[in-house]
Every structure is written in structure tokens, then in C-alpha cells.
Scaffold this motif. Structure first.
Motif, PDB file in Angstrom:
ATOM      1  N   VAL A 340       0.833  -1.205   0.000  1.00  0.00           N
ATOM      2  CA  VAL A 340       0.000   0.000   0.000  1.00  0.00           C
ATOM      3  C   VAL A 340       0.865   1.252   0.000  1.00  0.00           C
ATOM      4  CG1 VAL A 340      -1.637   1.325   1.391  1.00  0.00           C
ATOM      5  CG2 VAL A 340      -2.000  -1.122   1.028  1.00  0.00           C
ATOM      6  N   GLU A 341       1.921   1.245   0.795  1.00  0.00           N
ATOM      7  CA  GLU A 341       2.816   2.401   0.824  1.00  0.00           C
ATOM      8  C   GLU A 341       3.422   2.653  -0.551  1.00  0.00           C
ATOM      9  OE1 GLU A 341       6.804   4.021   3.225  1.00  0.00           O
ATOM     10  OE2 GLU A 341       5.897   2.083   3.738  1.00  0.00           O
ATOM     11  N   ALA A 342       3.831   1.572  -1.220  1.00  0.00           N
ATOM     12  CA  ALA A 342       4.405   1.724  -2.560  1.00  0.00           C
ATOM     13  C   ALA A 342       3.369   2.232  -3.554  1.00  0.00           C
ATOM     14  CB  ALA A 342       4.987   0.397  -3.023  1.00  0.00           C
ATOM     15  N   LEU A 343       2.130   1.780  -3.418  1.00  0.00           N
ATOM     16  CA  LEU A 343       1.078   2.190  -4.342  1.00  0.00           C
ATOM     17  C   LEU A 343       0.671   3.646  -4.152  1.00  0.00           C
ATOM     18  CD1 LEU A 343      -1.171  -1.002  -4.213  1.00  0.00           C
ATOM     19  CD2 LEU A 343       0.147  -0.202  -6.179  1.00  0.00           C
ATOM     20  N   ARG A 344       0.950   4.198  -2.990  1.00  0.00           N
ATOM     21  CA  ARG A 344       0.617   5.606  -2.749  1.00  0.00           C
ATOM     22  C   ARG A 344       1.592   6.562  -3.438  1.00  0.00           C
ATOM     23  NH1 ARG A 344      -3.460   5.738   0.890  1.00  0.00           N
ATOM     24  NH2 ARG A 344      -3.551   4.132   2.532  1.00  0.00           N
ATOM     25  N   ASP A 345       2.708   6.054  -3.899  1.00  0.00           N
ATOM     26  CA  ASP A 345       3.685   6.898  -4.585  1.00  0.00           C
ATOM     27  C   ASP A 345       3.071   7.442  -5.881  1.00  0.00           C
ATOM     28  OD1 ASP A 345       6.283   8.007  -5.309  1.00  0.00           O
ATOM     29  OD2 ASP A 345       6.354   6.379  -6.778  1.00  0.00           O
ATOM     30  N   PRO A 346       3.010   8.765  -6.072  1.00  0.00           N
ATOM     31  CA  PRO A 346       2.364   9.328  -7.263  1.00  0.00           C
ATOM     32  C   PRO A 346       2.989   8.853  -8.567  1.00  0.00           C
ATOM     33  CG  PRO A 346       2.702  11.036  -5.605  1.00  0.00           C
ATOM     34  CD  PRO A 346       3.447   9.830  -5.129  1.00  0.00           C
ATOM     35  N   ALA A 347       4.297   8.657  -8.587  1.00  0.00           N
ATOM     36  CA  ALA A 347       4.952   8.228  -9.835  1.00  0.00           C
ATOM     37  C   ALA A 347       4.520   6.807 -10.189  1.00  0.00           C
ATOM     38  CB  ALA A 347       6.467   8.306  -9.669  1.00  0.00           C
ATOM     39  N   ARG A 348       4.474   5.932  -9.174  1.00  0.00           N
ATOM     40  CA  ARG A 348       4.043   4.560  -9.462  1.00  0.00           C
ATOM     41  C   ARG A 348       2.577   4.538  -9.877  1.00  0.00           C
ATOM     42  NH1 ARG A 348       6.185  -0.321  -8.625  1.00  0.00           N
ATOM     43  NH2 ARG A 348       7.831   0.538  -7.284  1.00  0.00           N
ATOM     44  N   LYS A 349       1.759   5.333  -9.200  1.00  0.00           N
ATOM     45  CA  LYS A 349       0.346   5.406  -9.563  1.00  0.00           C
ATOM     46  C   LYS A 349       0.197   5.811 -11.028  1.00  0.00           C
ATOM     47  CE  LYS A 349      -3.862   8.088  -8.590  1.00  0.00           C
ATOM     48  NZ  LYS A 349      -4.507   9.099  -7.715  1.00  0.00           N
ATOM     49  N   ALA A 350       0.932   6.803 -11.471  1.00  0.00           N
ATOM     50  CA  ALA A 350       0.837   7.263 -12.857  1.00  0.00           C
ATOM     51  C   ALA A 350       1.247   6.162 -13.821  1.00  0.00           C
ATOM     52  CB  ALA A 350       1.703   8.506 -13.049  1.00  0.00           C
ATOM     53  N   ARG A 351       2.315   5.431 -13.467  1.00  0.00           N
ATOM     54  CA  ARG A 351       2.757   4.345 -14.356  1.00  0.00           C
ATOM     55  C   ARG A 351       1.701   3.249 -14.441  1.00  0.00           C
ATOM     56  NH1 ARG A 351       7.562   4.877 -11.432  1.00  0.00           N
ATOM     57  NH2 ARG A 351       7.327   2.775 -10.505  1.00  0.00           N
ATOM     58  N   ILE A 352       1.179   2.849 -13.288  1.00  0.00           N
ATOM     59  CA  ILE A 352       0.190   1.759 -13.283  1.00  0.00           C
ATOM     60  C   ILE A 352      -1.044   2.150 -14.090  1.00  0.00           C
ATOM     61  CG2 ILE A 352      -1.427   0.493 -11.793  1.00  0.00           C
ATOM     62  CD1 ILE A 352       0.794   0.434  -9.668  1.00  0.00           C
TER      63      ILE A 352
END
Length: 577
Positions: A340-352
Motif C-alpha cells: 500500500v505504501e508503494a502504491l501511494r507513490d504518485p509516480a508509481r500510480k501514474a505508471r500503473i
């Protein structure tokens, strides 16, 4: 001091499973069977339960489950047994683990993992494979105690692979020699106690590698020759799931089996919101076929469910609309909190959000962008949500893209939020399907889809929704549908009815308190695999063969269940003879 009975349930209102009106009765049990229904204030028993203000009913009979693996490693057949079921039938849809040669074990694991979504890691660790033939498999089941009774269909998939090897996996046509060998194995399985034969003919069923299953589009001649060794007099059942692309031809296989052998045919019947070439609802046409079959003296029944077939998705479930996107896959194996912490990262969210899923489960392939069919699943369990409460509607109300809204929603409550997808049977016609004389409630799929579907509580939903809330059924009608009717489908005639001589399988219900809890994830499968379980209020007690099994949702530790080998005779008939 020797007591009159082993158990007496006093002061309850008895709903006996026949459909008759509730009546006051004391239920007395001796040696696992119903001994008396007379009011007996002076009789004594080892155990006495006061059911004042409660209903006493037969235990539920759940005829569509997939405990084929779980029953070999687990004593408790949850989530059926803790929700009132006292008898289950497994081996449905042509998948299972016997017969099986050592070289084919991985094939059958992939088949079960893909079709019924049971984690492969759990099966690799949990299955001991101390059998080869189907009779051997039944011996293994018979040697292990369980909380409730289990009966087993012989599945077509393993049978085909056992006889044909790679040719069976590749769906090549069976030769006359292949069919003769399969027929002999079906005879042996039925003689050993299989309650029938099952098969699958649907594109939705795939192996874990995405391949079509061995039984898909198997020739009609193969199936009719295999079912020709069944015998209606012995209560055999041919269970069948199909896409019914050529509905008349597919249904004819059921008709031919019943006509030639007297065996019972049964198939999955859902409202898929489809119409035929004439514009009529497909489910309605199927009911007409059933009516005609029964008018012709054939024994065929449709299996229906009291609510939609519902898929749960989220980060604590086995899949989500994002779970096979590359930037999500990088963190898939992290503990939930770290994920969950990793998924909250805006850059990762944009990539996903910019990526697509790579080889996801077929559920995700079908529904990943159908946001109008996704609904937030809260603490108040709602299996027939209002259509205007979907993810699409809620995102539109906030002026956001549905995928981005959903991404944020699934991170809520520390990543435990779920969405509910009514994948099939999301229909106003559910009561029509349940009420029809040619159908039987089933399709809870206990033991299968363990990380995405938890539908075994559909039995209780029939009471909470259609009896208590909508008043479309009487409680007596609902109990009949959940007990005696499915028992009769499989000729398990010693149960599903509270009468003298019958097996003492019982539920004590506080109907006004009945409430389904939100499914929750546990990590109790072999290899630490996770699954959904569900609890319910209002199930005061479940009793199996006269032994108290659950009290207020808590297991007593008792394991009175056994393997049922074939049809079970009505003890009242033998007594009368």
C-alpha cells in the motif's frame, strides 16, 4: 444414569423441510437419527438445547462445491459448514484430482487453479497424492474425519487426461478405445460411490496457463457414451456446465442421458442478460426446455443461485483491475502494508494507470474496464446494489476518471477496501428462477475461487433477502429449497427432512437476527495461502448426525462427517418394508 436420548431440542418451532407450516415440536435424537418429534417434557437426554423463540430446520444441503483438494487436507469444509451446510457435493464442473497418474499431477493442479482459482502453491503443498484411481481417492476421503458429510462426482477432466494423456489435454477426439477405457473407469467410480459424472463445456473455464480445458467441446458422442453407464435406479447424476452456444444441441445431451439411463441431469442456469435469436431471454428459454423435458418424463433440473455470482477484488483479494500491470507486479509479493505504501507513490500510480494488464485471470480480462459493473463493498453487505452506485457513477459525481477513482478507493482502510462485481445473475428475475419447480438452489462454489468469490452464504441470503426483506417466499418454502429439494436431486433421501428415522442434521435459526458479515481474508491454506471466509449472525447452532457442530458460529471441535458413497435410501421406506 442412562438417558432416553442423546440430544433433545426443546420448545422450538419446527420447519421440517417438506414445505409444511412451522409447528411446535421437540426434536429428540438417538444414534445420530431423529427418534421422536413429540413434545416430551419428562424425557431426558445427554444434551438438551432450549430453542424457545427459534426455528429448528434440517441442515442445508449444498450440491455445488469444489472441496476436492481441501477435503484431503482439512477437517473442516468451510465456508459451507460454518454457514449451516451439513452435506456437500463436490467434483462439479469436470475438475478434480482423480483419477490421476503421477505424471499428470501438474496438469490437474493447473486445471483446478485456472478453473476454480485455488492457489497452485496450496495444492502443491496440501495434496498428498496417495491415490491414483477414483476409488482410491474415495478411500482417502473416507479415512479422514470431517465436520460434515461429503459426496463426490467423478470429474470428466481428470478422467480424460488419465486415459488419453497429452491427447486429452490437447482436446483431441477420443477414439473408440479411449471411450471404452473411460467407460470402464466411470463404472468403477460409480460402483465405489461416486454420485455421478460432471463435465464443463464453457470458454470461461481455462487452465492456469490460459489454455482451454480438456473437456471443452468434447464430442457429444463421447459424453453420451460415458453417461450411458449411469443408472437412474442408483440415483446417478450428470452435472453439466456449458455456454449453450447451440442451446438445443447442448440440452439434448442432458435429455439423451436421462432418456437412455433414467439418470438425473443438472446444469448451471443463470440470467446472463442475453437474448436468443427471437429476442427472448435465454434463461426463460432454458426454463421452457426444462418444462418440456419434465413433461416428457425426463429428470433434468437447473441449478440457480439466490443472488448474483459476485467477484470481490482488491489488494487483499487474489486479484484487482491493476494486479497484472508491470509496475504493480514489481511489488505484488510485498506484505500488504508495504504494498500500500508503494502504491501511494504518485509516480508509481501514474505508471500503473498508464499500463495494461499482462495475462490476467479471465475475470479481470472481462471486467477490468467495466466500471459500471463495479461497486464499492462496504461493511453493510449488499449483493444486489443499486446500479447508480457503481464505480463509474461515483467517479462521474466527482468529475474523475473511473480507473483513477478506483485506484484511490482500493487504497482506503489500509488497502483492505474491496469492490464487488456482480458478474452474472445481476437480475430482477432471481425470484422467478428460484421459484420454478424445475430448479434447485446451488452454485455457492464452496472451496473454489477462494480469493475472489465467497458465495456459500447464498443459502442464508435466500432467507434474509427474499423471505425477510422482500416477502416473496415463506420461510417454509425457503427451507424446503435449501434442504429437501437438493437432497432429492442427488437421491440423498435420508436427509433434508426432519422426520423420524432421518439423519439428525439440523440448524437452529434465530431468523430475526440473521445477518451476513463482510467476507474476511484468512491465511490458513497450505503454504500460507489466503482465502475468503464469511460469518453470519443468527445461526444459533448447527448439528450433524446428532452432534453439535457449531454454536453461535464457533466450532465445537466435533468431526462427525463422513463420505457418502452413492445414493442414500430413505430410512422410512426400509422401516415400512
Amino acid at each position: 444414569m442412562k438417558h432416553d436420548y442423546d440430544l433433545i431440542i426443546r420448545n422450538g418451532l419446527l420447519i421440517d423441510g417438506s414445505g409444511a407450516a412451522a409447528r411446535p415440536a421437540d426434536v429428540a435424537v438417538r444414534n445420530g437419527c431423529i427418534a421422536s418429534l413429540e413434545r416430551s417434557p419428562t424425557a431426558t437426554a445427554d444434551t438438551v438445547i432450549d430453542a424457545e423463540g427459534r426455528y429448528v430446520t434440517p441442515g442445508f444441503v449444498d450440491v455445488h462445491t469444489h472441496y476436492d483438494g481441501q477435503a484431503t487436507w482439512d477437517d473442516r469444509l468451510q465456508p459451507s459448514s460454518n454457514l449451516g451446510a451439513t452435506t456437500v457435493v463436490m467434483g462439479n464442473c469436470g475438475v478434480g484430482f482423480a483419477p490421476c497418474r503421477e505424471r499428470d499431477r501438474e496438469v490437474l493442479v493447473q486445471l483446478m487453479e485456472g478453473v476454480e482459482e485455488i492457489p497452485g502453491t496450496a495444492m502443491y503443498e496440501g495434496l498428498k497424492w496417495d491415490w491414483e484411481s477414483f476409488p482410491d481417492f474415495l478411500e482417502v476421503l473416507d479415512s479422514r474425519p470431517h465436520d460434515i458429510d461429503v459426496a463426490a462426482l467423478l470429474p470428466h477432466g481428470p478422467l480424460r487426461v488419465f486415459v488419453m494423456g497429452e491427447r486429452g489435454v490437447n482436446r483431441e477426439a477420443a477414439t473408440a478405445e479411449d471411450i471404452a477405457a473411460m467407460q470402464q473407469l466411470v463404472r468403477e467410480g460409480l460402483d465405489a460411490g461416486a454420485v455421478g459424472l460432471s463435465t464443463s463445456r464453457t470458454l470461461v473455464h481455462r487452465t492456469s496457463t490460459g489454455d482451454l480445458i480438456p473437456t471443452f467441446a468434447a464430442a457429444r458422442d463421447e459424453l453420451t457414451q460415458l453417461t450411458s453407464v449411469m443408472e437412474g435406479e442408483k440415483g446417478h447424476v450428470f452435472q453439466f456446465i456449458s455456454d449453450f452456444e447451440d442451446a438445443d444441441a447442448e440440452f439434448e445431451m442432458l435429455r439423451e442421458t436421462s432418456r437412455a439411463t433414467g439418470a438425473t441431469g443438472t446444469f448451471t442456469l443463470l440470467d446472463l442478460e442475453q437474448t436468443d435469436a427471437d429476442g427472448a431471454p435465454v434463461w426463460q428459454r432454458q426454463l421452457e426446455r426444462l418444462e418440456q423435458a419434465q413433461a416428457d418424463g425426463l429428470k433434468i433440473q437447473g441449478q440457480v443461485i439466490s443472488r448474483p455470482v459476485g467477484i470481490l477484488m482488491g489488494h487483499s483479494a487474489s486479484m484487482s483491475p491493476f494486479y497484472k500491470r508491470p509496475s504493480f507486479a514489481e511489488i505484488e509479493d510485498l506484505p500488504l502494508a508495504e504494498k500500500v505504501e508503494a502504491l501511494r507513490d504518485p509516480a508509481r500510480k501514474a505508471r500503473i494507470l498508464a499500463e495494461g494488464n499482462i495475462q490476467p485471470h479471465i475475470f479481470v480480462r472481462i471486467f477490468e474496464a467495466r466500471f459500471e459493473r463495479m461497486f464499492p463493498f462496504g461493511d453493510t453487505v449488499e449483493y444486489l446494489p443499486e446500479r447508480n452506485t457503481s464505480v463509474a457513477d461515483q467517479a462521474a459525481a466527482e468529475g474523475r476518471e473511473p480507473a483513477e477513482w478506483l485506484y484511490d478507493f482500493l487504497l482506503g482502510n489500509d488497502g483492505t477496501n474491496l469492490i464487488y462485481i456482480p458478474a452474472a445473475n445481476f437480475s430482477e428475475h432471481i425470484p422467478d428462477l428460484l421459484k420454478h419447480p424445475c430448479t434447485v438452489p446451488a452454485l455457492g462454489d464452496g472451496g473454489a475461487h477462494v480469493g475472489s468469490i465467497c458465495d456459500t452464504s447464498a443459502n442464508l441470503y435466500l432467507i434474509t433477502r427474499w423471505v425477510q426483506n422482500k416477502r416473496l417466499f415463506t420461510l417454509e418454502e425457503a427451507i424446503h429449497l435449501l434442504t429437501r429439494k437438493p437432497a432429492e436431486l442427488y437421491s440423498l433421501l435420508d436427509r433434508g427432512l426432519v422426520a423420524e428415522g432421518m439423519v439428525a442434521d439440523l440448524n437452529i435459526l434465530d431468523v430475526d437476527a440473521l445477518r451476513l458479515h463482510r467476507p474476511h481474508v484468512v491465511h490458513d491454506l497450505p503454504a500460507g495461502g489466503s482465502r475468503f471466509l464469511q460469518r453470519a449472525d443468527g445461526l444459533v447452532a448447527t448439528i450433524k448426525s446428532g452432534v453439535v457442530l457449531y454454536q453461535e458460529g464457533e466450532h465445537t471441535g466435533a468431526l462427525p462427517g463422513r463420505l457418502l458413497r452413492g445414493a442414500q435410501a430413505d430410512p422410512r421406506v426400509a422401516a415400512a418394508g
